[in-house]
Design an enzyme around this catalytic site. Structure first.
Site, PDB file in Angstrom:
ATOM      1  CE  LYS A  83      -4.354   1.061   2.316  1.00 23.74           C
ATOM      2  NZ  LYS A  83      -4.938   0.899   3.565  1.00 23.74           N
ATOM      3  CG  LEU A  84       3.271   2.285  -2.723  1.00 20.33           C
ATOM      4  CD1 LEU A  84       3.836   2.309  -4.183  1.00 20.33           C
ATOM      5  CD2 LEU A  84       4.317   2.265  -1.836  1.00 20.33           C
TER       6      LEU A  84
END
Ligand code: G3P
Length: 214
Positions: A83-84
């Site tokens: 997750k960015l």
């Protein structure tokens, strides 16, 4: 529509997994910060409970740092999704990881343009934050509708993951709009099972049966 649970709590995840409707998990730094123990160990335990995608978020804000963290997170289990944050640095990292075959969930998405950008960068999931838009008197669900239309126009395969869900009607609206995934807090997931007429109806069935058969 796939149901993910939005939590870092192993107990909540175990309970949700028993309900047989759970397809995956999303975590974030705030959620994991609420839990006791090493975040890597917690993520490992979560990945053992749920075979579906488990989103683990990086803390770094620069591309190199994100890639370094992602390299460690993917070692936890095969079902880890990185997750960015949807920043320029995050999008650059998304492009690199996606081209290496790593699944990326782009988070903190609040506009159709951000959703368009992350699809172009090859994200596996886009996470528009519905509740936080509603909180500032914006129409969170309108964003889901717009992103759905944009992705359909160009055949983008990025899955729309409705996040920041606050109540059961958010889930209904996400499903009506054809979202791919809804990530749901434990409280809302349990609320979705409830209907007073189900309870009243069951009570009546059982009391009628008891009257007739003892
Ligand atoms: O996991 C991201 C998102 O679902 C956060 O929700 O309630 O903190 O806006 P919330």
């Amino acid at each position: 529509m796939k149901f993910f649970i939005d939590t870092g709590s192993v107990q909540e995840i175990r309970e949700a997994a028993e309900l047989a409707v759970l397809d995956g998990v999303t975590t974030n730094p705030s959620l994991l910060a609420k839990e006791k123990g090493n975040p890597f160990e917690i993520l490992k335990e979560i990945c053992n409970i749920v075979p579906g995608p488990v989103s683990a978020e990086v803390i770094a804000t620069d591309t190199a740092g994100m890639l370094k963290e992602a390299g460690n997170l993917v070692k936890i289990a095969d079902n880890i999704v990185i997750k960015l944050p949807t920043t320029k640095e995050g999008v650059k990292a998304c492009k690199v990881l996606s081209s290496e075959g790593v699944k990326v969930n782009m988070t903190l998405v609040f506009s159709p343009n951000q959703a368009l950008i992350v699809a172009k960068a090859g994200a596996a999931y886009v996470s528009p934050f519905i509740g936080r838009l509603d909180d500032i008197s914006s129409e969170g669900m309108q964003l889901i509708s717009q992103v759905g239309q944009i992705y359909a126009n160009y055949g983008y395969e990025t899955e729309i993951l409705v996040a920041s869900v606050r109540h059961p009607m958010h889930v209904v609206e996400a499903a009506l709009l054809g979202a791919d995934v809804c990530t749901i807090p434990a409280k809302v997931l349990h609320q979705m099972f409830q209907h007073p007429l189900t309870d009243i109806g069951l009570e009546k069935f059982l009391s009628d049966w008891k009257k007739a058969n003892g």
